[in-house]
Scaffold this active site. Sequence first.
Site, PDB file in Angstrom:
ATOM      1  N   TYR A   1      45.995  41.359 -52.742  1.00 58.98           N
ATOM      2  CA  TYR A   1      46.410  39.963 -52.551  1.00 58.98           C
ATOM      3  C   TYR A   1      46.494  39.633 -51.062  1.00 58.98           C
ATOM      4  O   TYR A   1      45.937  38.629 -50.603  1.00 58.98           O
ATOM      5  CB  TYR A   1      47.765  39.731 -53.231  1.00 58.98           C
ATOM      6  CG  TYR A   1      48.303  38.328 -53.035  1.00 58.98           C
ATOM      7  CD1 TYR A   1      47.793  37.266 -53.788  1.00 58.98           C
ATOM      8  CD2 TYR A   1      49.293  38.062 -52.098  1.00 58.98           C
ATOM      9  CE1 TYR A   1      48.276  35.973 -53.599  1.00 58.98           C
ATOM     10  CE2 TYR A   1      49.779  36.782 -51.904  1.00 58.98           C
ATOM     11  CZ  TYR A   1      49.263  35.739 -52.668  1.00 58.98           C
ATOM     12  OH  TYR A   1      49.738  34.452 -52.468  1.00 58.98           O
TER      13      TYR A   1
ATOM     14  N   SER B   1      48.598  32.385 -47.351  1.00 57.36           N
ATOM     15  CA  SER B   1      49.970  32.892 -47.518  1.00 57.36           C
ATOM     16  C   SER B   1      50.377  33.628 -46.250  1.00 57.36           C
ATOM     17  O   SER B   1      49.506  34.157 -45.534  1.00 57.36           O
ATOM     18  CB  SER B   1      50.011  33.878 -48.695  1.00 57.36           C
ATOM     19  OG  SER B   1      51.244  34.561 -48.729  1.00 57.36           O
TER      20      SER B   1
HETATM   21  N1  LIG Z   1      54.554  30.734 -54.878  1.00 56.53           N
HETATM   22  C1  LIG Z   1      54.538  31.432 -53.754  1.00 56.53           C
HETATM   23  O1  LIG Z   1      55.544  32.079 -53.366  1.00 56.53           O
HETATM   24  C2  LIG Z   1      53.300  31.437 -52.888  1.00 56.53           C
HETATM   25  C3  LIG Z   1      53.425  31.913 -51.582  1.00 56.53           C
HETATM   26  C4  LIG Z   1      52.324  31.924 -50.742  1.00 56.53           C
HETATM   27  C5  LIG Z   1      51.105  31.458 -51.218  1.00 56.53           C
HETATM   28  N2  LIG Z   1      51.004  31.013 -52.491  1.00 56.53           N
HETATM   29  C6  LIG Z   1      49.682  30.547 -52.943  1.00 56.53           C
HETATM   30  O2  LIG Z   1      49.801  29.203 -53.371  1.00 56.53           O
HETATM   31  C7  LIG Z   1      48.769  28.912 -54.315  1.00 56.53           C
HETATM   32  C8  LIG Z   1      49.368  28.199 -55.515  1.00 56.53           C
HETATM   33  O3  LIG Z   1      50.282  29.080 -56.125  1.00 56.53           O
HETATM   34  P1  LIG Z   1      51.553  28.584 -56.950  1.00 56.53           P
HETATM   35  O4  LIG Z   1      52.692  29.354 -56.439  1.00 56.53           O
HETATM   36  O5  LIG Z   1      51.622  27.109 -56.990  1.00 56.53           O
HETATM   37  O6  LIG Z   1      51.144  29.179 -58.388  1.00 56.53           O
HETATM   38  P2  LIG Z   1      51.449  28.707 -59.879  1.00 56.53           P
HETATM   39  O7  LIG Z   1      52.700  27.886 -59.964  1.00 56.53           O
HETATM   40  O8  LIG Z   1      51.357  29.942 -60.700  1.00 56.53           O
HETATM   41  O9  LIG Z   1      50.198  27.737 -60.242  1.00 56.53           O
HETATM   42  C9  LIG Z   1      48.906  28.271 -60.325  1.00 56.53           C
HETATM   43  C10 LIG Z   1      47.903  27.167 -60.675  1.00 56.53           C
HETATM   44  O10 LIG Z   1      46.577  27.730 -60.561  1.00 56.53           O
HETATM   45  C11 LIG Z   1      45.887  27.588 -61.808  1.00 56.53           C
HETATM   46  N3  LIG Z   1      45.043  28.756 -61.999  1.00 56.53           N
HETATM   47  C12 LIG Z   1      45.431  30.062 -62.055  1.00 56.53           C
HETATM   48  N4  LIG Z   1      44.372  30.861 -62.284  1.00 56.53           N
HETATM   49  C13 LIG Z   1      43.279  30.053 -62.353  1.00 56.53           C
HETATM   50  C14 LIG Z   1      41.894  30.282 -62.598  1.00 56.53           C
HETATM   51  N5  LIG Z   1      41.417  31.499 -62.868  1.00 56.53           N
HETATM   52  N6  LIG Z   1      41.057  29.212 -62.600  1.00 56.53           N
HETATM   53  C15 LIG Z   1      41.532  27.960 -62.384  1.00 56.53           C
HETATM   54  N7  LIG Z   1      42.832  27.696 -62.157  1.00 56.53           N
HETATM   55  C16 LIG Z   1      43.689  28.724 -62.148  1.00 56.53           C
HETATM   56  C17 LIG Z   1      47.012  27.468 -62.865  1.00 56.53           C
HETATM   57  O11 LIG Z   1      46.623  26.735 -64.032  1.00 56.53           O
HETATM   58  P3  LIG Z   1      45.966  27.492 -65.336  1.00 56.53           P
HETATM   59  O12 LIG Z   1      46.814  28.692 -65.627  1.00 56.53           O
HETATM   60  O13 LIG Z   1      45.952  26.460 -66.415  1.00 56.53           O
HETATM   61  O14 LIG Z   1      44.577  27.858 -64.924  1.00 56.53           O
HETATM   62  C18 LIG Z   1      48.039  26.641 -62.088  1.00 56.53           C
HETATM   63  O15 LIG Z   1      47.680  25.271 -62.101  1.00 56.53           O
HETATM   64  C19 LIG Z   1      48.093  30.254 -54.631  1.00 56.53           C
HETATM   65  O16 LIG Z   1      46.888  30.360 -53.932  1.00 56.53           O
HETATM   66  C20 LIG Z   1      49.104  31.290 -54.128  1.00 56.53           C
HETATM   67  O17 LIG Z   1      48.473  32.496 -53.754  1.00 56.53           O
HETATM   68  C21 LIG Z   1      52.065  30.981 -53.335  1.00 56.53           C
END
Ligand SMILES: NC(=O)c1ccc[n+]([C@@H]2O[C@H](COP(=O)([O-])OP(=O)(O)OC[C@H]3O[C@@H](n4cnc5c(N)ncnc54)[C@H](OP(=O)(O)O)[C@@H]3O)[C@@H](O)[C@H]2O)c1
Length: 258
Positions: A156, A143
């Site tokens: 984080y 991130s």
């Molecule tokens: N969205 C943003 O603004 C943003 C910005 C920078 C970086 N990121 C990074 O991008 C990545 C993806 O985030 P996203 O925004 O796509 O999030 P998201 O829409 O909340 O999706 C999270 C995914 O991770 C799975 N997950 C969560 N906890 C887990 C666990 N303990 N074990 C296995 N699977 C787990 C969830 O499925 P289940 O709940 O079924 O497990 C879901 O498939 C993350 O690493 C986040 O830090 C996001």
Amino acid sequence: MTDHLDGAALITGATAGLGAVFARRLAAEGRDLVLVARDLERLQASAADLRERYPVAVDILSADLATDAGRRAVADRLADDTSPIDTLVNNAGFGLYASFGSVPLADEERLLDVNVRAVLVLTHAAVTAMTHRGRGEIINVASVAGFLPRGRAATYAAGKAWVISFSEGLSLRLAGTGVRICAICPGFVHTEFHQRANADMSDTPAWMWLDPDLVVADGLADARAGKPVSIPSRRYRAVLGLVRVLPRGLVRRAMARR
Ligand SMILES: NC(=O)c1ccc[n+]([C@@H]2O[C@H](COP(=O)([O-])OP(=O)(O)OC[C@H]3O[C@@H](n4cnc5c(N)ncnc54)[C@H](OP(=O)(O)O)[C@@H]3O)[C@@H](O)[C@H]2O)c1
């Protein structure tokens, strides 16, 4: 460096947000998939949808990456040479938007277990198997937070800083092995992430939001160009360029409530 990988891709957090986009994009490239997340029903629905749209095999693995057993199950799949994984996307992660001390220590530890320890364990399994075969790619979703001091998300941000430093350092170790690694560092993306963290994002300007398809397309292109760190979008590259030249005290003040 291997440019054409045709073995399966394993994506953690593949049922929502960026992980679901990685899954669609890699399936469109003709790659068989292994989807990892906790929610079994959602995994089954995602796999069925992908199988319907693309002529690829889709396996699912329900695992909680906050636990030793969950991380071990995924690491075992990465080590299984009978159906090799050529691409690992360490994408699963979550945020805690609360001042440090106001949530139980166990929550902060769980965040590090998923956002850091799982990346370490799965990368270790993948590097061992991939360097043995002489091909593979590892994409670690970090991130822009990893470059910034975050007053309301210190754990984080520190976890993501670890992912960036780890990936960049490991890229040196992997040079010449046929295995590449890249940390993709998105800014704000519309996914389930902020809702899951109960974060009020109403004061975030529209220009700061990125399209998840653009993040994944930019990130994969950078990874395949051999870059160890990718910052998707020109606007966030400009923001981080500015952060590097501004006095750090000013940056800290700007990030105090973020
Ligand atoms: N969205 C943003 O603004 C943003 C910005 C920078 C970086 N990121 C990074 O991008 C990545 C993806 O985030 P996203 O925004 O796509 O999030 P998201 O829409 O909340 O999706 C999270 C995914 O991770 C799975 N997950 C969560 N906890 C887990 C666990 N303990 N074990 C296995 N699977 C787990 C969830 O499925 P289940 O709940 O079924 O497990 C879901 O498939 C993350 O690493 C986040 O830090 C996001």
